[in-house]
Every structure is written in structure tokens, then in C-alpha cells.
Scaffold this active site. Structure first.
Site, PDB file in Angstrom:
ATOM      1  N   MET A   1       0.853  -1.178   0.000  1.00 45.83           N
ATOM      2  CA  MET A   1       0.000   0.000   0.000  1.00 45.83           C
ATOM      3  C   MET A   1       0.896   1.237   0.000  1.00 45.83           C
ATOM      4  SD  MET A   1      -2.623   1.287   3.039  1.00 45.83           S
ATOM      5  CE  MET A   1      -2.124  -0.007   4.105  1.00 45.83           C
ATOM      6  N   PRO A   2       1.014   1.918  -1.128  1.00 47.34           N
ATOM      7  CA  PRO A   2       1.826   3.123  -1.193  1.00 47.34           C
ATOM      8  C   PRO A   2       1.221   4.247  -0.348  1.00 47.34           C
ATOM      9  CG  PRO A   2       1.314   2.303  -3.389  1.00 47.34           C
ATOM     10  CD  PRO A   2       0.475   1.549  -2.423  1.00 47.34           C
ATOM     11  N   LEU A   3       2.091   4.988   0.321  1.00 46.06           N
ATOM     12  CA  LEU A   3       1.681   6.151   1.105  1.00 46.06           C
ATOM     13  C   LEU A   3       2.513   7.339   0.645  1.00 46.06           C
ATOM     14  CD1 LEU A   3       0.284   7.576   3.520  1.00 46.06           C
ATOM     15  CD2 LEU A   3       2.193   6.775   4.915  1.00 46.06           C
ATOM     16  N   SER A  38      -5.591   1.244  -3.278  1.00 48.55           N
ATOM     17  CA  SER A  38      -4.519   0.924  -2.327  1.00 48.55           C
ATOM     18  C   SER A  38      -3.615   2.124  -2.034  1.00 48.55           C
ATOM     19  CB  SER A  38      -3.664  -0.231  -2.851  1.00 48.55           C
ATOM     20  OG  SER A  38      -2.829   0.196  -3.915  1.00 48.55           O
ATOM     21  N   ARG A  40      -2.575   5.711  -0.665  1.00 52.35           N
ATOM     22  CA  ARG A  40      -2.935   6.648   0.403  1.00 52.35           C
ATOM     23  C   ARG A  40      -2.177   7.953   0.172  1.00 52.35           C
ATOM     24  NH1 ARG A  40      -5.736   2.661   0.625  1.00 52.35           N
ATOM     25  NH2 ARG A  40      -6.194   1.439   2.474  1.00 52.35           N
TER      26      ARG A  40
END
Length: 67
Positions: A1-3, A38, A40
């Protein structure tokens, strides 16, 4: 999950922030193949009086026409 975390000086409209969040989400998806749901994105706003560049506040730099 990239942030992705973005810090900006205050002053943008809700519409501009919404557009930024959508554009960053799309860019992450396109560049690394992440599904949009996915990704954020956190946007933090900072008052120009609390942001310093070369020892001077962004508020003072803006007032003097330098930023």
C-alpha cells in the site's frame, strides 16, 4: 500500500487539494502499477509563518515578493 505524504503552505482551495489527491493517486498507479484503492495520500498544511527557507519565514518572503 503506497503512502504519499505532501506538505504545503496553507492557501489552496478544497478543490485544488482534491485535484492534487486525485492526480497523485493516478500518478502512483501509473508509475508502479498500484491499484487506486490501495494508494494513500496525506496532505499536511503548514502556516507560512512556521515554514522557513534560508532562515526567513515563508510569510516574510511572500510579503517581500520573493516567493
Amino acid at each position: 500500500m503506497p503512502l504519499v505524504q505532501i506538505t504545503l503552505a496553507t492557501g489552496r482551495t478544497a478543490e485544488q487539494l482534491d485535484a492534487l489527491g486525485k492526480a497523485v493517486t493516478a500518478a502512483v498507479g501509473e508509475s508502479i502499477g498500484a491499484k487506486p484503492e490501495s494508494v494513500r495520500v496525506i496532505i499536511t498544511e503548514c502556516e507560512p509563518e512556521k515554514w522557513f527557507i534560508g532562515g526567513e519565514s515563508m510569510a516574510d518572503l511572500r510579503a517581500s515578493g520573493q516567493r
